[in-house]
Design a protein around this motif. Sequence first.
Motif, short mmCIF file in Angstrom:
data_model
loop_
_atom_site.label_atom_id
_atom_site.label_comp_id
_atom_site.label_asym_id
_atom_site.label_seq_id
_atom_site.Cartn_x
_atom_site.Cartn_y
_atom_site.Cartn_z
N TYR B 57 0.86 -1.18 0.00
CA TYR B 57 0.00 0.00 0.00
C TYR B 57 0.89 1.22 0.00
O TYR B 57 1.73 1.39 0.88
CB TYR B 57 -0.92 0.02 1.22
N ASP B 58 0.76 2.06 -0.98
CA ASP B 58 1.56 3.27 -1.04
C ASP B 58 0.66 4.43 -1.45
O ASP B 58 0.24 4.52 -2.60
CB ASP B 58 2.70 3.08 -2.05
N ALA B 59 0.38 5.26 -0.46
CA ALA B 59 -0.55 6.36 -0.72
C ALA B 59 0.00 7.35 -1.75
O ALA B 59 -0.75 8.06 -2.40
CB ALA B 59 -0.88 7.09 0.57
N VAL B 60 1.35 7.38 -1.89
CA VAL B 60 1.92 8.30 -2.86
C VAL B 60 1.56 7.85 -4.27
O VAL B 60 1.14 8.63 -5.11
CB VAL B 60 3.45 8.36 -2.70
N LYS B 61 1.72 6.55 -4.47
CA LYS B 61 1.42 6.02 -5.80
C LYS B 61 -0.08 6.01 -6.06
O LYS B 61 -0.56 6.50 -7.06
CB LYS B 61 1.93 4.59 -5.92
N ASN B 62 -0.79 5.39 -5.16
CA ASN B 62 -2.22 5.27 -5.36
C ASN B 62 -2.89 5.01 -4.01
O ASN B 62 -2.71 3.95 -3.42
CB ASN B 62 -2.50 4.11 -6.32
N PRO B 63 -3.66 5.97 -3.53
CA PRO B 63 -4.29 5.78 -2.21
C PRO B 63 -5.44 4.79 -2.26
O PRO B 63 -6.00 4.46 -1.23
CB PRO B 63 -4.79 7.18 -1.88
N ASN B 64 -5.78 4.32 -3.43
CA ASN B 64 -6.93 3.42 -3.55
C ASN B 64 -6.52 2.05 -4.03
O ASN B 64 -7.22 1.40 -4.79
CB ASN B 64 -7.97 4.01 -4.49
N HIS B 83 -9.65 -1.92 -3.63
CA HIS B 83 -9.49 -0.58 -4.19
C HIS B 83 -9.98 0.47 -3.23
O HIS B 83 -10.97 1.15 -3.45
CB HIS B 83 -10.24 -0.49 -5.52
N ASN B 84 -9.28 0.56 -2.13
CA ASN B 84 -9.64 1.54 -1.13
C ASN B 84 -8.44 1.72 -0.22
O ASN B 84 -7.39 1.13 -0.46
CB ASN B 84 -10.87 1.04 -0.35
N ASN B 85 -8.59 2.53 0.82
CA ASN B 85 -7.45 2.72 1.71
C ASN B 85 -7.24 1.50 2.58
O ASN B 85 -8.14 0.71 2.79
CB ASN B 85 -7.66 3.95 2.58
N THR B 88 -6.69 0.60 9.13
CA THR B 88 -5.68 0.65 10.18
C THR B 88 -5.63 -0.68 10.89
O THR B 88 -6.66 -1.31 11.08
CB THR B 88 -6.08 1.69 11.24
N ASP B 108 -10.97 -10.07 -5.59
CA ASP B 108 -11.29 -8.65 -5.73
C ASP B 108 -12.22 -8.27 -4.59
O ASP B 108 -13.38 -8.63 -4.58
CB ASP B 108 -11.96 -8.42 -7.09
N CYS B 109 -11.66 -7.53 -3.64
CA CYS B 109 -12.36 -7.30 -2.39
C CYS B 109 -13.14 -5.99 -2.44
O CYS B 109 -12.65 -4.98 -2.92
CB CYS B 109 -11.33 -7.27 -1.28
N LYS B 110 -14.37 -6.04 -1.96
CA LYS B 110 -15.18 -4.82 -1.95
C LYS B 110 -15.25 -4.21 -0.56
O LYS B 110 -15.50 -3.03 -0.40
CB LYS B 110 -16.61 -5.15 -2.40
#
Lengths: 820, 136
Positions: B57-64, B83-85, B88, B108-110
């Motif tokens: 997970y890299d918020a810089v590249k893609n937060p989703n 496809h989400n944050n 935590t 593919d998780c919703k």
Amino acid sequence: MNYIGEHLLPGQIGHFLAILSFVASLLTSYAYFIANKEIDISERQRWIKFARGIFAVETISIFAIFGLIVFIVSNHYHEYFFAWNHSSRSLEPKYLLSCIWEDQSGSFLLWSIWHCVLGWVLIWKNKEWEAGTLFVINVGQVCISSMLLGIFVFGAKIGNNPFILWREHMPDLPIFANPDYLQLPRVHEGNDLNTLLQNYWMVIHPPILFLGFASTIVPFAFAFAGLMNKRHDWVKPVIPWASFSAAILGLGIMMGAAWAYESLSFGGYWAWDPVENASLVPWLTLVAGLHVNLVYKNTGYSLRSTYFFYFITFTLILYSTFLTRSGILADTSVHAFTVDDKNLQAIYIQLIGFILVFLVPAMFLFFKDLKKIPTIQKEEQTYSREFWMFIGSLVLFMAGIVISAKTSTPVFNKLFGTKIAPPEDAEFAHNQIQVFVAMVVGLLTAVTQFLKYKNTAKEQFGKKILIPTVIALIISLSISIFGGIHFDKKGPVFLVAINIAIFTAVYAIVANFFYIIDALKGKLKSAGASVAHIGFGMVLVGILISSAKKTVLSWNTTGITVLQKSEKGAQGDPAENLTLFKSVATDMGKYMVTYVKDTINPIDHKRYFEIDFQAKDKSDNFKLYPDVMKQNKGMEGFSANPSSKHYWFKDIFAYITSFQENNVTDTATFRDKIVKTGDTLFYSNGLMILDKVVVNPEEQKSKMEPGEVSLFLNLTVISKEGRKYQANPGIAIKGQSLRFVNDTIRAQSLVLQFNKVVDQANGKLEIGVKESGAITDLITLKVYEFPLINMLWLGVVVMVTGFGMAIRQRLLMKSNLKSV
Amino acid sequence: MKKTHIIILVLIAISIVVLISYTGDLSTYETISSARQKEGKFVTLIAKVDKKQPVEYDAVKNPNYLSFTALDSLGGSIKVIYHNNKPTDMEKSERIVLKGRVQGDHFDCKDILLKCPSKYKDDPNSTQRAVQSSGK
């Protein structure tokens, strides 16, 4: 072993009082039961006197238990597991009470306290029904106080003693080998209160909700006493009680919704979560019961359904307790309690036992005497108030049954060993049904008051209802047409249903408003019911519009290449998170959003982020301060609290979904490269193209000092992920002095410097590129817009006010009658 | 027959129809291997994060964009894309409920539902952890 610094006395007193209150509630039930059966008046009085005496003992014990827990927690006696597990020394004192609600036994204690208070009010106000009702309430008390016992009977543990010492609760922990364990830092400090509960709503919401829960026993008790004594005149004194209960339970539920909205990051106030549903369903049946109760009082119809609804309401409260506390919802609900396997069986059996203790005798008496409960054989008139009130109550009840059945799939799984899970879009599964319920109930709320009990002259009814109907149509049509209700995600049928429901909800408001002016001649004193109905209509309007028009503002469209978009929206999912780099304005639809700074508040231990919203058309500018709080209880990470900007017609709602901090010092240096226009330069995370060189560009004027001549570069930086950035490093010359105007792309941790012109003839330039190894501070944010949500909150307030007015009016009428 | 009786019957009929149609929307709890059998069907998994595999997970590249490997109690494992944050504490969670569908090699998780250790209130293990983290 002798442990140092323990305080054992308060716990011993507390446990003694817990057992005492249990025994006292048993005795009180018995005494009231005998008193209720006793025909001889003086004998009956003796039993009642005796029962009151023990009930007083019980009440005092329960309040003393509460006081002792407060004492233990506020003095940080962490030798008690309760105090250690739910509080800490650095916790703000205002959350002291939240510590008590966090615990299972603490919340049962709260329930028990309310039972006592309600019991004494009944003794004071409804002496005629004292024996029967107080008998039922004390049976409830037996059940609840058994949850605080924590004693073993035949090897099964009954309840949890809130006063248990930590070392007795978990004797195997190695820390208890140390006699001075209380001085260990984490023991001394305390395990703290769950961060989600450190919110002002959590101080106030549970007491109100539990008062709502507790008060539903009163209509049950009246109905039960009625069947025991074969008298049905309880339906009159019960009305203020049922109104009170509906008001408080409704308020409690909506306070929970407000808490979810303001402090949890679900992105909304209602998610059809099983825990939410479980408390909504009894409210629906209670409101149904209240309406048929009024029907019976005024016409003689619907007595059986009054009994049934009041019985089922409290039973459903117990069922909701079972659902939320037995751990059965662990995999379907976000906020259900979970229970470890060791205690599971005992709590299961105990909670199911509660339900049966109330349901079985009530239903037994009900069906045994069903034929003896008076009814009217003649059918209701179609143009009568009672007919449509009854239909409305039935619809509410059926809505409750449907919600309850959907919520009960985990119970079904447990019983039949199936593996049913909630559907893909669980919220919509509820919405698509309940929107029709809202439609019908809204319509009935609007129209029914204009009908009279027994029968109504058609012409008169038509005349009276005409103006409100036209006005409601005009208002709702303008909402539908100009309000932009374009909720077509779920197909045209649902969109039409929403628009019709908006009409009926508006109709409910308008018609009841007219009823106050027209039929009641503006006499507010007797307008309680109409005011409550207006509030209910406002709640419906608020719900319909805020959910149908909820929009995601943080739609992530910035800097994403086509390639990534296809990967991202695999299921057409919204990409709701937007990354913000510190002090870089980012495009977010209508707004430019900037993460300005963040500060840690030493008092509440929260980190507040300052997010600046600037509307692109300059029409609006505001700041939001969502915050995050470091998780406690042995977890890492953080929990996020949203922040919202309130307008009268909408809320902008934002919360942090993740954040990264820059804590690496910058040691990188510039690397110099020779380029000319059109050349491509590479850096570690992508490339940059020199587009052109501009002399004295207009848009950079703000960076210039008077008299300077400037030369700027236009560079396009493209990162590996496909994001594009513009960079404009430049130099400014004034006489002999030269000044660098560097440009930074924080998102790429890139600093660009235009060093000099190397070869003017060939257009060769030197650029310095610095890549600092440090990542800049960044957050990811979700932003929603909720239109008209304040209508919902205001509606709740109006509804509760209406109930209050109605209760006041009834009590005044009663005392007037007495004085005459 | 009275009007009210007819209406009661109609309402009961509607409720039954509603509930029956609801059963059509319901999904099922599956294990990872049985979910693979039902590729493309919406299912619910109970699993935990495989800590040996990388969590991306890299918020810089893609937060989703979040990807990790899920492991269920039967030992099955599958790559999960969400496809989400990143929720935590996901790695710390002993039990995560994943809703979505198997698509080719990945899940593919919703929606992800976490049960954090703290929610197991009386669990001595979590208490043990909480006390030990004091050592630092």
